[in-house]
Scaffold this motif. Structure first.
Motif, mmCIF file in Angstrom:
data_model
loop_
_atom_site.group_PDB
_atom_site.id
_atom_site.type_symbol
_atom_site.label_atom_id
_atom_site.label_comp_id
_atom_site.label_asym_id
_atom_site.label_seq_id
_atom_site.Cartn_x
_atom_site.Cartn_y
_atom_site.Cartn_z
ATOM 1 N N ALA A 1 -62.719 -3.656 -19.163
ATOM 2 C CA ALA A 1 -61.921 -3.307 -20.370
ATOM 3 C C ALA A 1 -60.330 -4.173 -20.293
ATOM 4 N N THR B 1 -60.977 -6.446 -30.990
ATOM 5 C CA THR B 1 -61.652 -7.783 -31.599
ATOM 6 C C THR B 1 -60.862 -8.451 -32.242
ATOM 7 N N GLY C 1 -64.966 -9.061 -17.846
ATOM 8 C CA GLY C 1 -64.773 -8.642 -19.263
ATOM 9 C C GLY C 1 -63.737 -9.819 -19.663
ATOM 10 N N LEU D 1 -65.315 -12.310 -23.401
ATOM 11 C CA LEU D 1 -64.553 -12.608 -24.595
ATOM 12 C C LEU D 1 -64.140 -14.015 -24.966
ATOM 13 N N HIS E 1 -60.836 -7.935 -20.859
ATOM 14 C CA HIS E 1 -61.131 -8.083 -22.089
ATOM 15 C C HIS E 1 -60.060 -8.266 -22.995
ATOM 16 N N LYS E 2 -59.161 -6.932 -22.915
ATOM 17 C CA LYS E 2 -57.924 -6.771 -23.699
ATOM 18 C C LYS E 2 -56.904 -7.684 -23.556
ATOM 19 N N ALA F 1 -63.693 2.259 -28.172
ATOM 20 C CA ALA F 1 -63.617 0.747 -28.176
ATOM 21 C C ALA F 1 -62.602 0.153 -28.862
ATOM 22 N N ASP G 1 -59.642 0.201 -26.325
ATOM 23 C CA ASP G 1 -60.096 -0.484 -25.091
ATOM 24 C C ASP G 1 -60.458 -1.804 -25.207
ATOM 25 N N ARG G 2 -61.183 -2.083 -26.328
ATOM 26 C CA ARG G 2 -61.972 -3.538 -26.526
ATOM 27 C C ARG G 2 -61.571 -3.897 -27.704
#
Lengths: 321, 321
Positions: B61, B190, B104, B108, B64-65, B184, B187-188
């Motif tokens: 995560a 968009t 992660g 992305l 990703h973040k 989400a 943590d993730r």
């Protein structure tokens, strides 16, 4: 407004007139307008206290060096600086550290018309992360994989003084001389931007990089990427006066394995010899032919009579910073 | 080769076909070829363990973040991603952390055709420093200083779920619902890249930013930079189903002061209303008109009957993440 937002204001300055900056610090992104037809060159480095610099290191020198090592990467590619971002983690909002750090950073940035365009400031263990952007014409970048057998091997300026400075600071027993004479070579390296751009504009100049880990080790990157070998004529290596007091072995080790010099090491076709000298003159920096690239792989050191010198690789590894 | 050079290899991948990358990781600089006639948009963020994320946070995560929050800055400017650099300090070369972090990050990056072009990996306290580069046409950037009185105020998607997730994780007494339903969003996040680019291409769309600190606080940046005021019609704010279980006060606080949503908050001329809705449709994301900008400075909240709602600024400050 928190203390770190106040600190960030120290790094907010108007972009210089004539720069590529359309929009600087303060929005979601900075905006740059590169010269039409150019490519972008980008390099990032992260410096961590206790690993890349001593705790308590002079913040002004640190501000200089953090930008200098990144600008040196642009120089080694032949790029012209456009700007940089700075991400800075600090244990506390310490003005006594920040003011000289910013002074050292901006003095070098101004000298090379490379404005700060954005970044981030936060609380954390002292960590300095810079990304620099430059531009160059397509096909003119001095890449590590572009060297050819038969090329002459060149170095700018003189190597070894930064390593001698480190030895004097550490009190290594073989070191001789005054720290003050060589300290600036370690603490305030000069990125060879004018030379890099002059070389990129010179037909026949092929591969280049900046000497950060030592001449031999860095040359190895070119040899590997370009699948060639090299011969270095050790008697041709330019020797700084400060290195003359050393015994021959340690002088050679400083010249060949000392890091942190940030001189340019590059290769050029034999036919470009005079043009390379002219590029050096235009950049105000001596350039010296120190050997040649070979079809045979590997790296050989030749003495003044052309005899191969055997130097322990292990010794050089141990000598490295 | 040291363990950190081995680790750096985890982040060395071929650039995708059709990308702007001329030369990726491995030389002094990366080389990018932006689209002719475009400007560059650049953003940097530094995330420090214990400050921006919990020690022990899920590394996938986190990967990703770390990229998502930077891509969100490109989205807020209306830029198309070109690539990014990563500087990473790690306490140890821990494969069990690195593999999911890289997974992660690259998932992305691949989803948005934004390749990693360079960076640095070193030992140090866990610190993640990213710089992203994007491009856009001159004059089309969605700047914070471009809003005008009379503009409609819009928000993408729905705000407040990330703040509710934080409250559920912390066990704040007012929070209601299942963490899994909103986790989400925290943590993730968009990055709203497709919407940002569609808005930048829409005549009449003016200022934009991404909601990272809370809708009211971030709107304040536009109002200050553009020297305008605003009215928000609180009944118009889009409400996620997860927020319906909250009491009215905390629901409104989540909507208006919850951070970490990374939705786009933007302004557009009234004449562009239908085109803004079309841009949202093209991007597959709801966009909602939530108020308008005013000549009178300051920010007013209006209820469904048009009456001003008084909300303690202090309360919102305390509520912020």
């Amino acid at each position: 407004m928190g203390e770190f937002e106040l600190i960030a204001r120290h790094f907010t300055r108007a972009a210089p007139a004539g720069s590529a900056v359309v929009l600087g610090v303060g929005d979601d992104c900075a905006l740059l307008q590169p010269t039409p037809g150019h490519q972008l060159a980008i390099s990032s480095d992260m410096l961590v206290e206790g690993r890349h610099f001593f705790a308590g290191a002079d913040p002004e020198a640190l501000g200089h060096k953090a930008l200098a090592v990144n600008l040196s990467d642009l120089a080694a590619m032949g790029a012209r600086p456009l700007g940089f971002t700075l991400a800075l983690a600090l244990p506390s909002a310490d003005e006594a550290w920040l003011a000289p750090f910013a002074r050292g950073l901006f003095a070098l940035a101004d000298a090379h018309a490379c404005p700060l365009v954005g970044g981030d400031t936060t609380r954390g263990p002292l960590t300095i992360s810079l990304t620099v952007f430059g531009e160059l014409l397509p096909g003119r970048a001095l890449r590590r994989d572009a060297a050819r057998a038969g090329d002459e091997l060149w170095v700018s300026g003189r190597t070894g003084e930064a390593r001698l400075a480190l030895a004097l600071r550490r009190g290594e027993p073989w070191a001789r001389g005054e720290l003050a004479e060589v300290q600036a070579r370690m603490d305030r390296p000069t990125p060879r931007l004018a030379l890099g751009q002059a070389l990129a504009a010179t037909d026949g100049v092929r591969a280049a990089l900046d000497v950060s880990d030592g001449l031999l080790g860095d040359l190895g990157h070119i040899l590997k990427a370009s699948r060639v070998g090299a011969e270095i004529e050790t008697a041709a290596l330019p020797v700084a006066p400060a290195l003359l007091a050393l015994d021959e072995r340690h002088r050679l080790e400083c010249l060949l394995a000392g890091g942190d010099d940030y001189e340019l090491l590059f290769t050029a076709d034999v036919s470009a010899h005079a043009d390379v000298l002219t590029a050096g003159e235009r950049a105000g920096l001596a350039v010296t032919r120190i050997g040649r690239l070979t079809t045979a792989p590997g790296l050989r050191l030749l003495d003044a009579r052309g005899r191969e010198q055997r130097l322990s690789e292990r010794g050089f590894d141990h000598f490295a910073n």
